[in-house]
Design a protein around this motif. Structure first.
Motif, PDB file in Angstrom:
ATOM      1  N   TYR A   1    -109.852 -59.887  57.307  1.00  0.00           N
ATOM      2  CA  TYR A   1    -108.886 -59.339  58.261  1.00  0.00           C
ATOM      3  C   TYR A   1    -107.484 -59.351  57.655  1.00  0.00           C
ATOM      4  N   ALA A   2    -107.117 -60.468  57.027  1.00  0.00           N
ATOM      5  CA  ALA A   2    -105.803 -60.565  56.399  1.00  0.00           C
ATOM      6  C   ALA A   2    -105.621 -59.487  55.335  1.00  0.00           C
ATOM      7  N   ALA A   3    -106.675 -59.231  54.583  1.00  0.00           N
ATOM      8  CA  ALA A   3    -106.595 -58.215  53.531  1.00  0.00           C
ATOM      9  C   ALA A   3    -106.344 -56.824  54.115  1.00  0.00           C
ATOM     10  N   THR A   4    -106.982 -56.523  55.238  1.00  0.00           N
ATOM     11  CA  THR A   4    -106.745 -55.212  55.853  1.00  0.00           C
ATOM     12  C   THR A   4    -105.315 -55.094  56.364  1.00  0.00           C
ATOM     13  N   LYS A   5    -104.766 -56.195  56.861  1.00  0.00           N
ATOM     14  CA  LYS A   5    -103.397 -56.149  57.369  1.00  0.00           C
ATOM     15  C   LYS A   5    -102.378 -56.035  56.231  1.00  0.00           C
ATOM     16  N   ALA A   6    -102.706 -56.609  55.073  1.00  0.00           N
ATOM     17  CA  ALA A   6    -101.857 -56.382  53.904  1.00  0.00           C
ATOM     18  C   ALA A   6    -101.873 -54.900  53.532  1.00  0.00           C
ATOM     19  N   GLY A   7    -103.025 -54.267  53.691  1.00  0.00           N
ATOM     20  CA  GLY A   7    -103.109 -52.829  53.480  1.00  0.00           C
ATOM     21  C   GLY A   7    -102.247 -52.058  54.458  1.00  0.00           C
ATOM     22  N   VAL A   8    -102.197 -52.506  55.700  1.00  0.00           N
ATOM     23  CA  VAL A   8    -101.345 -51.865  56.708  1.00  0.00           C
ATOM     24  C   VAL A   8     -99.874 -51.975  56.306  1.00  0.00           C
ATOM     25  N   ASP A   9     -99.479 -53.128  55.759  1.00  0.00           N
ATOM     26  CA  ASP A   9     -98.095 -53.284  55.311  1.00  0.00           C
ATOM     27  C   ASP A   9     -97.768 -52.298  54.195  1.00  0.00           C
ATOM     28  N   ALA A  10     -98.683 -52.150  53.235  1.00  0.00           N
ATOM     29  CA  ALA A  10     -98.463 -51.216  52.135  1.00  0.00           C
ATOM     30  C   ALA A  10     -98.403 -49.780  52.643  1.00  0.00           C
ATOM     31  N   LEU A  11     -99.284 -49.450  53.571  1.00  0.00           N
ATOM     32  CA  LEU A  11     -99.266 -48.125  54.188  1.00  0.00           C
ATOM     33  C   LEU A  11     -97.932 -47.860  54.867  1.00  0.00           C
ATOM     34  N   THR A  12     -97.437 -48.848  55.583  1.00  0.00           N
ATOM     35  CA  THR A  12     -96.171 -48.691  56.309  1.00  0.00           C
ATOM     36  C   THR A  12     -95.038 -48.347  55.352  1.00  0.00           C
ATOM     37  N   LEU A  13     -94.939 -49.076  54.272  1.00  0.00           N
ATOM     38  CA  LEU A  13     -93.877 -48.829  53.307  1.00  0.00           C
ATOM     39  C   LEU A  13     -94.012 -47.460  52.648  1.00  0.00           C
ATOM     40  N   GLY A  14     -95.210 -47.154  52.158  1.00  0.00           N
ATOM     41  CA  GLY A  14     -95.401 -45.882  51.474  1.00  0.00           C
ATOM     42  C   GLY A  14     -95.221 -44.688  52.388  1.00  0.00           C
ATOM     43  N   LEU A  15     -95.770 -44.769  53.599  1.00  0.00           N
ATOM     44  CA  LEU A  15     -95.679 -43.639  54.519  1.00  0.00           C
ATOM     45  C   LEU A  15     -94.260 -43.438  55.015  1.00  0.00           C
ATOM     46  N   ALA A  16     -93.513 -44.534  55.173  1.00  0.00           N
ATOM     47  CA  ALA A  16     -92.108 -44.404  55.567  1.00  0.00           C
ATOM     48  C   ALA A  16     -91.327 -43.612  54.527  1.00  0.00           C
ATOM     49  N   LYS A  17     -91.580 -43.880  53.261  1.00  0.00           N
ATOM     50  CA  LYS A  17     -90.896 -43.142  52.191  1.00  0.00           C
ATOM     51  C   LYS A  17     -91.358 -41.684  52.146  1.00  0.00           C
ATOM     52  N   GLU A  18     -92.633 -41.482  52.398  1.00  0.00           N
ATOM     53  CA  GLU A  18     -93.195 -40.135  52.368  1.00  0.00           C
ATOM     54  C   GLU A  18     -92.679 -39.268  53.509  1.00  0.00           C
ATOM     55  N   LEU A  19     -92.556 -39.856  54.690  1.00  0.00           N
ATOM     56  CA  LEU A  19     -92.210 -39.075  55.882  1.00  0.00           C
ATOM     57  C   LEU A  19     -90.735 -39.140  56.253  1.00  0.00           C
TER      58      LEU A  19
END
Length: 246
Positions: free
Chosen positions: A155-173
């Motif tokens: 579960y922790a690993a998936t949430k770390a993925g969510v953090d990475a998604l948040t950062l990357g998608l913020a820059k993208e959008l």
């Protein structure tokens, strides 16, 4: 002014339900996404309406692409253009060591917590980008940075993925006028702990937090609502930790 229209996944209980009610009180119309408990979802919709918003309960398994497409389609048909998404739906599976976890549990946690967040974020981006505006808030977890050994490292690993998604998608959008942030709750007093097989976990773990208690769902919802609001207009790519100091 037109009210924002926000889709909240996992909106029938816990942090999701509190978020739906807080957003309605703060001026949103809300789509309450749920998987199993239609009665609980309808109760949240009633609360949304009592707070002055329009509400709609829609069943969605966020790991299923067709379900994700449908919730946004119906939301836009019945309420209007979706302006916000709260990516809250998540599962943990039973507490325990990774070595003792079965593959079906690992797959389901990955499918809901990471693939589901990606599918919902992608659909929101597809709708919001041509309009030049929108807000996405992902619900992460303090587990992403502490690893949660002996409990749910998957579960922790998936949430770390969510953090990475948040950062990357913020820059993208960002150039498209869309803000993307996350809230990372610490131990919070919700039904999730009983579902994991340890109803007393929140109380026990909360005692070790610097503030001496677990968080309340309403406290997490307040942070989400702020990130959705115009007051956070220059905030994007941020993971806001709401964890009582832990």
């Amino acid at each position: 002014m037109t009210r924002p229209i926000t889709v909240v996944t996992g909106g029938s209980r816990g942090i999701g339900a509190a978020t739906c009610l807080r957003l309605a009180a703060d001026g949103h119309d809300v789509v309450v996404g749920y998987l199993r408990d239609s009665r609980a979802a309808e109760a949240v919709v009633s609360g949304v309406r009592e707070a002055g918003g329009r509400g709609l309960a829609l069943r969605v398994d966020t790991s299923v692409e067709a379900d994700v497409e449908r919730i946004f389609e119906v939301a836009e048909e019945q309420l209007g253009p979706v302006t916000g998404l709260v990516n809250n739906a998540a599962v943990t599976g039973p507490l325990g060591r990774l070595a003792d976890s079965d593959t079906a549990t690992l797959r389901r946690v990955l499918d809901v917590n990471l693939l589901g967040v990606l599918l919902c974020a992608r659909r929101a981006a597809q709708l919001m980008t041509p309009r030049g505006a929108g807000v996405i808030v992902n619900v992460s977890s303090g587990a992403a940075t502490i690893g949660s050994p002996g409990e749910y490292v998957h579960y922790a690993a998936t949430k770390a993925g969510v953090d990475a998604l948040t950062l990357g998608l913020a820059k993208e959008l960002g150039p498209d006028g869309i803000r993307v942030n996350a809230v990372a709750p610490g131990v919070t007093d919700t039904e999730m702990h009983a579902a994991m097989g340890d109803p007393e976990r929140a109380r026990r773990m909360g005692a070790a937090v610097p503030m001496g208690r677990p968080g309340r769902a309403e406290e997490i919802a307040a942070a989400i609502s702020w990130l959705m609001s115009p007051d956070a207009s220059y905030t994007t790519g941020t993971v806001l930790r709401v964890a009582g100091g832990r």
